[in-house]
Design a protein around this motif. Structure first.
Motif, PDB file in Angstrom:
ATOM      1  N   ASP A 197      75.818  19.561   9.106  1.00 17.13           N
ATOM      2  CA  ASP A 197      76.370  18.495   8.278  1.00 17.13           C
ATOM      3  C   ASP A 197      76.475  18.996   6.844  1.00 17.13           C
ATOM      4  OD1 ASP A 197      76.189  16.038   6.434  1.00 17.13           O
ATOM      5  OD2 ASP A 197      76.577  15.149   8.400  1.00 17.13           O
ATOM      6  N   ILE A 198      77.694  19.075   6.334  1.00 17.67           N
ATOM      7  CA  ILE A 198      77.945  19.538   4.969  1.00 17.67           C
ATOM      8  C   ILE A 198      78.605  18.406   4.195  1.00 17.67           C
ATOM      9  CG2 ILE A 198      79.085  21.259   3.521  1.00 17.67           C
ATOM     10  CD1 ILE A 198      79.090  23.141   5.908  1.00 17.67           C
ATOM     11  N   VAL A 199      77.872  17.864   3.254  1.00 16.41           N
ATOM     12  CA  VAL A 199      78.343  16.750   2.414  1.00 16.41           C
ATOM     13  C   VAL A 199      78.862  15.615   3.304  1.00 16.41           C
ATOM     14  CG1 VAL A 199      79.616  16.154   0.326  1.00 16.41           C
ATOM     15  CG2 VAL A 199      79.070  18.543   0.794  1.00 16.41           C
ATOM     16  N   GLY A 200      78.108  15.265   4.331  1.00 13.25           N
ATOM     17  CA  GLY A 200      78.454  14.146   5.183  1.00 13.25           C
ATOM     18  C   GLY A 200      79.506  14.420   6.229  1.00 13.25           C
ATOM     19  N   ASP A 201      79.997  15.646   6.323  1.00 10.48           N
ATOM     20  CA  ASP A 201      81.050  15.979   7.291  1.00 10.48           C
ATOM     21  C   ASP A 201      80.508  17.024   8.273  1.00 10.48           C
ATOM     22  OD1 ASP A 201      83.364  16.283   8.673  1.00 10.48           O
ATOM     23  OD2 ASP A 201      84.589  16.928   6.981  1.00 10.48           O
ATOM     24  N   PRO A 202      80.300  16.661   9.540  1.00  7.91           N
ATOM     25  CA  PRO A 202      79.787  17.640  10.500  1.00  7.91           C
ATOM     26  C   PRO A 202      80.782  18.781  10.724  1.00  7.91           C
ATOM     27  CG  PRO A 202      79.532  15.397  11.322  1.00  7.91           C
ATOM     28  CD  PRO A 202      80.442  15.324  10.122  1.00  7.91           C
ATOM     29  N   HIS A 203      80.296  20.006  10.596  1.00 13.58           N
ATOM     30  CA  HIS A 203      81.087  21.207  10.870  1.00 13.58           C
ATOM     31  C   HIS A 203      80.528  21.895  12.109  1.00 13.58           C
ATOM     32  CE1 HIS A 203      82.409  20.454   6.796  1.00 13.58           C
ATOM     33  NE2 HIS A 203      83.186  21.526   6.778  1.00 13.58           N
ATOM     34  N   GLU A 204      81.409  22.278  13.005  1.00 18.01           N
ATOM     35  CA  GLU A 204      80.985  22.977  14.217  1.00 18.01           C
ATOM     36  C   GLU A 204      81.327  24.464  14.091  1.00 18.01           C
ATOM     37  OE1 GLU A 204      81.095  22.593  19.076  1.00 18.01           O
ATOM     38  OE2 GLU A 204      82.551  21.491  17.875  1.00 18.01           O
ATOM     39  N   PHE A 205      80.304  25.305  14.203  1.00 19.61           N
ATOM     40  CA  PHE A 205      80.444  26.753  14.118  1.00 19.61           C
ATOM     41  C   PHE A 205      80.241  27.339  15.519  1.00 19.61           C
ATOM     42  CE2 PHE A 205      79.002  25.111  10.122  1.00 19.61           C
ATOM     43  CZ  PHE A 205      79.637  25.860   9.141  1.00 19.61           C
ATOM     44  N   THR A 206      81.223  28.061  16.015  1.00 25.36           N
ATOM     45  CA  THR A 206      81.097  28.656  17.345  1.00 25.36           C
ATOM     46  C   THR A 206      81.374  30.157  17.268  1.00 25.36           C
ATOM     47  OG1 THR A 206      83.416  28.239  17.919  1.00 25.36           O
ATOM     48  CG2 THR A 206      81.811  26.545  18.497  1.00 25.36           C
ATOM     49  N   GLN A 207      80.746  30.879  18.191  1.00 25.22           N
ATOM     50  CA  GLN A 207      80.991  32.314  18.334  1.00 25.22           C
ATOM     51  C   GLN A 207      81.151  32.641  19.815  1.00 25.22           C
ATOM     52  OE1 GLN A 207      77.938  35.533  18.468  1.00 25.22           O
ATOM     53  NE2 GLN A 207      78.682  36.030  16.412  1.00 25.22           N
ATOM     54  N   ASN A 208      82.268  33.257  20.174  1.00 26.41           N
ATOM     55  CA  ASN A 208      82.455  33.847  21.489  1.00 26.41           C
ATOM     56  C   ASN A 208      82.326  35.353  21.351  1.00 26.41           C
ATOM     57  OD1 ASN A 208      82.946  31.395  22.821  1.00 26.41           O
ATOM     58  ND2 ASN A 208      85.120  31.459  22.300  1.00 26.41           N
ATOM     59  N   ALA A 209      81.591  35.969  22.262  1.00 23.10           N
ATOM     60  CA  ALA A 209      81.349  37.412  22.196  1.00 23.10           C
ATOM     61  C   ALA A 209      81.754  38.062  23.513  1.00 23.10           C
ATOM     62  CB  ALA A 209      79.879  37.693  21.898  1.00 23.10           C
ATOM     63  N   PHE A 210      82.700  38.996  23.442  1.00 23.57           N
ATOM     64  CA  PHE A 210      83.130  39.783  24.595  1.00 23.57           C
ATOM     65  C   PHE A 210      82.552  41.188  24.398  1.00 23.57           C
ATOM     66  CE2 PHE A 210      86.192  36.484  23.770  1.00 23.57           C
ATOM     67  CZ  PHE A 210      86.490  35.965  25.019  1.00 23.57           C
ATOM     68  N   SER A 211      81.683  41.622  25.317  1.00 23.46           N
ATOM     69  CA  SER A 211      80.901  42.833  25.071  1.00 23.46           C
ATOM     70  C   SER A 211      80.965  43.812  26.232  1.00 23.46           C
ATOM     71  CB  SER A 211      79.424  42.476  24.816  1.00 23.46           C
ATOM     72  OG  SER A 211      79.287  41.571  23.739  1.00 23.46           O
TER      73      SER A 211
ATOM     74  N   LEU B 244      62.106  49.942  32.136  1.00 19.65           N
ATOM     75  CA  LEU B 244      62.463  49.729  30.744  1.00 19.65           C
ATOM     76  C   LEU B 244      63.944  50.014  30.576  1.00 19.65           C
ATOM     77  CD1 LEU B 244      59.434  51.453  28.948  1.00 19.65           C
ATOM     78  CD2 LEU B 244      59.739  49.020  29.465  1.00 19.65           C
ATOM     79  N   GLN B 245      64.591  49.271  29.688  1.00 20.78           N
ATOM     80  CA  GLN B 245      66.042  49.399  29.526  1.00 20.78           C
ATOM     81  C   GLN B 245      66.415  49.716  28.076  1.00 20.78           C
ATOM     82  OE1 GLN B 245      69.169  46.015  29.421  1.00 20.78           O
ATOM     83  NE2 GLN B 245      69.167  46.693  31.564  1.00 20.78           N
ATOM     84  N   VAL B 246      67.342  50.658  27.907  1.00 22.49           N
ATOM     85  CA  VAL B 246      67.983  50.934  26.624  1.00 22.49           C
ATOM     86  C   VAL B 246      69.462  50.631  26.790  1.00 22.49           C
ATOM     87  CG1 VAL B 246      68.520  52.676  24.891  1.00 22.49           C
ATOM     88  CG2 VAL B 246      66.279  52.674  26.007  1.00 22.49           C
ATOM     89  N   SER B 247      70.077  49.963  25.802  1.00 18.02           N
ATOM     90  CA  SER B 247      71.427  49.442  26.010  1.00 18.02           C
ATOM     91  C   SER B 247      72.259  49.462  24.729  1.00 18.02           C
ATOM     92  CB  SER B 247      71.334  48.009  26.555  1.00 18.02           C
ATOM     93  OG  SER B 247      72.610  47.427  26.680  1.00 18.02           O
ATOM     94  N   PRO B 248      72.989  50.567  24.464  1.00 20.36           N
ATOM     95  CA  PRO B 248      73.972  50.521  23.380  1.00 20.36           C
ATOM     96  C   PRO B 248      75.161  49.672  23.792  1.00 20.36           C
ATOM     97  CG  PRO B 248      74.106  52.604  24.552  1.00 20.36           C
ATOM     98  CD  PRO B 248      72.935  51.862  25.142  1.00 20.36           C
ATOM     99  N   GLY B 249      75.867  49.115  22.811  1.00 22.81           N
ATOM    100  CA  GLY B 249      76.993  48.258  23.153  1.00 22.81           C
ATOM    101  C   GLY B 249      77.960  48.066  22.006  1.00 22.81           C
ATOM    102  N   VAL B 250      79.104  47.475  22.347  1.00 27.33           N
ATOM    103  CA  VAL B 250      80.102  47.089  21.346  1.00 27.33           C
ATOM    104  C   VAL B 250      80.598  45.696  21.722  1.00 27.33           C
ATOM    105  CG1 VAL B 250      81.983  48.208  22.622  1.00 27.33           C
ATOM    106  CG2 VAL B 250      82.249  47.724  20.174  1.00 27.33           C
ATOM    107  N   SER B 251      80.786  44.840  20.711  1.00 30.37           N
ATOM    108  CA  SER B 251      81.170  43.449  20.945  1.00 30.37           C
ATOM    109  C   SER B 251      82.359  43.061  20.087  1.00 30.37           C
ATOM    110  CB  SER B 251      79.999  42.497  20.642  1.00 30.37           C
ATOM    111  OG  SER B 251      78.896  42.751  21.481  1.00 30.37           O
ATOM    112  N   TYR B 252      83.219  42.226  20.664  1.00 30.31           N
ATOM    113  CA  TYR B 252      84.348  41.625  19.964  1.00 30.31           C
ATOM    114  C   TYR B 252      84.021  40.150  19.771  1.00 30.31           C
ATOM    115  CZ  TYR B 252      89.025  39.512  19.576  1.00 30.31           C
ATOM    116  OH  TYR B 252      90.120  38.774  19.178  1.00 30.31           O
ATOM    117  N   PHE B 253      83.854  39.727  18.511  1.00 33.14           N
ATOM    118  CA  PHE B 253      83.470  38.365  18.194  1.00 33.14           C
ATOM    119  C   PHE B 253      84.690  37.528  17.823  1.00 33.14           C
ATOM    120  CE2 PHE B 253      79.234  40.206  16.542  1.00 33.14           C
ATOM    121  CZ  PHE B 253      78.648  40.054  17.779  1.00 33.14           C
TER     122      PHE B 253
END
Length: 229
Positions: free
Chosen positions: A82-96, A130-139
Motif C-alpha cells: 500500500d503506497i499512499v492509500g493505493d495498493p500496488h501489486e509487484f510480481t516477478q516471473n522467472a524462467f531459469s 549435496l548439490q551445486v547449481s549454477p544457473g541463469v534466469s530471465y525475469f
C-alpha cells in the motif's frame, strides 16, 4: 496439432534410457537493496515469496556417483504494498536454466546406474547428496495498481546465480524416486528500474533499483526411470 506434438514428445521420452524429474518448491526471497524504509510503505520489499515448478533430465557422470541434472524451471512471486492509500501489486516471473550437480558424498564409489530402491546398503548413505547449481534466469517484472490505472509497468532482465542444497532420494519402486530437498540460491544483482516510478526516495536515503536476490527454498522432486519398465 499441439496434441499430436505432445503425444510425439511423450513417445520419444518413453524411449529414453534415462530418468526425468518433476520438481516443485516454495521460495522465500529477500532482495535487500529493493527494500524501503517503513515510512514509505508498510511492506518494505516488493519481491515477495513464491513458488516454482521444473523438469530435469538425469545424466550420470562416469563411474562415480556424481549426477548432472539440467533443469528448466519456472518461478512466480507476488507482493502487494500500500503506497499512499493505493495498493500496488509487484510480481516477478522467472524462467531459469539450472545445471544441478548432485554429489553422493557418502557413496561416491557405489553403484551409479541403479535406482535408490534397488541399492544394497544403508538407506541414508545411498540416498543422501549435496548439490551445486549454477544457473541463469530471465525475469519478468510487473507493477500494477489495483484501484487506479495510473501504473502498469512491465520490464525484463537477466541474472546469473549459484545455488547449493542437499537432498535424500527415497525409492518408492524401481521406477519412482521421491526426493525431498532444500537449499539456498544467490542471484547476482539485477535491475528493476520501475521501482523508481512508484517509490519516492526518502530524504537522505540513496535510491537503488539494482539488487541481488537471496533465496531459501524447499521442495520435492519425483524421478521417473523409463528404463526400468
Amino acid at each position: 496439432m499441439r496434441t499430436l506434438l505432445l503425444i510425439g514428445f511423450l513417445a520419444f521420452v518413453v524411449q529414453l534410457n534415462a530418468q526425468l524429474g518433476l520438481y516443485g518448491s516454495a521460495r522465500f526471497n529477500d532482495a535487500p537493496d529493493w527494500a524501503y524504509p517503513a515510512s514509505v510503505a508498510g511492506q518494505t520489499n516488493p519481491l515477495g515469496n513464491g513458488w516454482a515448478v521444473g523438469v530435469d533430465y538425469w545424466i550420470p557422470l562416469g563411474q562415480t556417483r556424481i549426477d548432472l541434472l539440467p533443469e528448466l524451471n519456472f518461478g512466480h512471486s507476488a507482493q502487494t504494498i500500500d503506497i499512499v492509500g493505493d495498493p500496488h501489486e509487484f510480481t516477478q516471473n522467472a524462467f531459469s536454466l539450472f545445471l544441478n550437480t548432485n554429489f553422493y558424498v557418502l557413496d561416491l564409489e557405489g553403484d551409479c546406474d541403479c535406482p535408490t530402491f534397488s541399492k544394497s546398503g544403508d538407506f541414508f548413505q545411498k540416498g543422501f547428496f549435496l548439490q551445486v547449481s549454477p544457473g541463469v534466469s530471465y525475469f519478468q517484472h510487473t507493477i500494477q495498481t489495483r484501484e487506479s490505472a495510473a501504473v502498469d509497468i512491465e520490464e525484463d532482465t537477466f541474472a546469473f546465480s549459484i545455488g547449493a542444497g542437499a537432498g535424500l532420494d527415497i525409492g518408492l519402486s524401481d521406477i519412482l524416486t521421491l526426493t525431498p530437498m532444500a537449499g539456498f540460491r544467490y542471484y547476482l544483482p539485477s535491475e528493476w528500474a520501475g521501482l523508481r516510478t512508484v517509490f519516492p526516495s526518502p530524504e537522505g536515503v540513496p535510491f537503488r533499483t539494482e539488487s541481488s536476490i537471496q533465496q531459501f527454498w524447499a521442495g520435492l522432486r519425483l524421478g521417473i526411470r523409463f528404463d526400468q519398465r
